[in-house]
Design a protein around this motif. Structure first.
Motif, short mmCIF file in Angstrom:
data_model
loop_
_atom_site.label_atom_id
_atom_site.label_comp_id
_atom_site.label_asym_id
_atom_site.label_seq_id
_atom_site.Cartn_x
_atom_site.Cartn_y
_atom_site.Cartn_z
N VAL A 197 1.44 -1.10 -0.28
CA VAL A 197 -0.07 0.34 0.41
C VAL A 197 0.58 1.38 0.38
N HIS A 198 1.99 1.28 0.43
CA HIS A 198 2.71 2.05 0.90
C HIS A 198 3.09 2.71 -0.24
N ALA A 199 4.19 2.12 -0.75
CA ALA A 199 4.65 2.04 -2.42
C ALA A 199 3.81 2.23 -3.95
N THR A 200 2.27 2.60 -3.34
CA THR A 200 1.72 1.97 -4.80
C THR A 200 0.58 3.97 -4.14
N MET A 201 0.98 4.36 -2.76
CA MET A 201 0.42 5.40 -2.25
C MET A 201 0.07 6.44 -3.68
N GLY A 202 0.60 6.30 -5.13
CA GLY A 202 -0.07 7.72 -6.01
C GLY A 202 -1.17 7.04 -5.87
N PHE A 203 -1.57 6.08 -6.27
CA PHE A 203 -3.15 4.70 -6.92
C PHE A 203 -4.01 5.30 -5.65
N LEU A 207 -7.93 7.58 -5.25
CA LEU A 207 -8.99 7.57 -4.82
C LEU A 207 -9.29 8.27 -3.76
N GLY A 208 -8.14 9.32 -3.66
CA GLY A 208 -9.55 10.68 -2.66
C GLY A 208 -9.50 10.19 -1.37
N LEU A 209 -8.31 9.01 -1.35
CA LEU A 209 -7.81 8.50 0.38
C LEU A 209 -6.58 10.67 0.59
N ASP A 210 -6.50 10.66 1.51
CA ASP A 210 -5.80 11.86 2.35
C ASP A 210 -4.85 12.11 2.80
N PHE A 211 -4.07 13.21 3.81
CA PHE A 211 -2.80 12.99 3.73
C PHE A 211 -2.36 11.65 5.48
N ASP A 212 -3.35 12.14 6.09
CA ASP A 212 -3.64 10.42 7.17
C ASP A 212 -3.68 9.73 7.10
N PHE A 213 -4.25 8.97 5.79
CA PHE A 213 -3.89 8.02 4.85
C PHE A 213 -2.28 7.19 4.79
N THR A 214 -2.06 8.21 4.36
CA THR A 214 -0.64 8.13 4.00
C THR A 214 0.46 8.33 5.12
#
Length: 366
Positions: A197-203, A207-214
């Motif tokens: 998930v971290h390596a594909t964070m651009g994807f 999808l609309g997931l925010d900075f907290d998810f990152t």
């Protein structure tokens, strides 16, 4: 004296140097932040991350190991009580101290008076209330810290605690699953998924997931790496040759893989650091008094106050040394007056509700 294991054996939960390791990591964060706070750039960087960021990664791999052990040794309710007791009281106190003690001192140093301090947003009480849930919404207090190179930020270290506690909650939930306790492969799969998930964070951000998810998935793989290390130690023990190989091998992805090399190295890094903590001795004073948490949460505001009294004129390296000494004063006070008393009260409550033969396990996990 801590000695290196020569054959497979259980991790010595009471005979290691993790207090020292955490204190060194906290000092590394102080070192990295000093460059920002004094206006001297970013300091040493690796793949766009300063040394403070890499130190936080070290915190998370060690935390994943220790928190998993706590979850396995306690009931669900006891685990939550212990985790809240360890992280929250000192956090709340540092908010209060910053808003009602540090900020007024800063106001007097900057303006010579406190006019409007308690009515100008973000007011001191708004600072406390807005950040009280661990998620840092406000870094500033009123009009203070406007004359320093890093203006308006009273504590740039506290943001990680929200994600730390989020990881605690994840382990708490996982503890209800039998597969989590019975097989090493389930934690490994979780770690692999988190890295992916971290390596594909651009994807995911598209999808609309925010900075907290990152931020969560930047730190979660390190924490899960510590979880993997725990279940490995729990089943197969610890071996010195593997510890050395993991410690050296973890450097390969860290240095050669941009973007997610650290996350990819997390289980090996955890194993290596944990093994190393059984080899390097720590002073008895540090073994008895774990001031690393207090050091971490007070280093930044102490540095900002030092900026206001002109300590930056000493040069960035001397500034760091002075900040270490000042921060230690607050860290020791936090440990002696807040953290240790709360932990002891929690431990006494645990002892009153568990069988006598289990008391040792409870004490080791707190």
């Amino acid at each position: 004296m801590v000695t290196a294991p020569t054959s497979s054996r259980a991790f010595p939960h009471r005979r290691n140097s993790l207090n020292l390791f955490r204190l060194v990591l906290a000092a590394t964060v102080l070192f990295a932040h000093a460059f920002y706070i004094t206006g001297n750039g970013t300091g040493p960087m690796l793949h766009g991350e300063n040394l403070g960021g890499w130190a936080v990664a070290g915190f998370f791999v060690l935390s994943g190991f220790l928190i998993t052990g706590s979850r396995f040794r306690h009931t669900a309710g006891e685990f939550l009580v212990h985790r809240i007791a360890r992280i929250y009281p000192a956090f709340l106190v540092v908010l209060v101290v910053t808003a009602l003690f540090f900020a007024p001192i800063a106001g007097l140093l900057e303006r010579g008076e406190l006019g409007g301090l308690f009515t100008t947003p973000v007011t001191p009480l708004e600072y406390i209330w807005g950040n009280i849930g661990l998620y840092i919404q406000s870094y500033s207090v009123s009009w203070t810290l406007q004359t320093v190179p890093y203006p308006g930020a009273w504590n740039g270290s506290l943001w990680t605690l929200y994600y730390e506690f989020f990881c605690y909650v994840i382990v708490w939930v996982l503890g209800f699953l039998a597969i989590f306790k019975r097989t090493v492969w389930f934690p490994v799969v979780l770690w692999v998924v988190s890295v992916a998930v971290h390596a594909t964070m651009g994807f995911w951000t598209r999808l609309g997931l925010d900075f907290d998810f990152t931020l969560l998935f930047k730190l979660l793989p390190f924490f899960l790496g510590g979880v993997v290390a725990y279940v490995i130690f729990d089943r197969w023990g610890m071996r010195a040759p593997i510890g050395i190989a993991c410690l050296l091998g973890s450097l390969v992805p860290i240095f050669l893989v941009p973007g997610f090399g650290g996350q990819l190295a997390a289980p090996a890094l955890a194993y290596g650091l944990l093994w190393l903590s059984t080899v390097i001795p720590q002073p008895k004073l540090i073994a008895k008094h774990d001031v690393s948490y207090g050091f971490y949460i007070y280093a930044w505001p102490s540095a900002q106050l030092l900026m206001l009294v002109g300590a930056a004129q000493l040069g960035v390296w001397a500034f760091m040394g002075v900040n270490v000494l000042v921060t230690l004063v607050f860290a020791v006070a936090s440990w002696l007056l807040i953290e240790r008393p709360v932990m002891r009260a929690t431990r006494r409550r645990s002892h009153a509700t568990v069988p006598a033969h289990a008391v040792g396990a409870v004490r080791g996990a707190l």
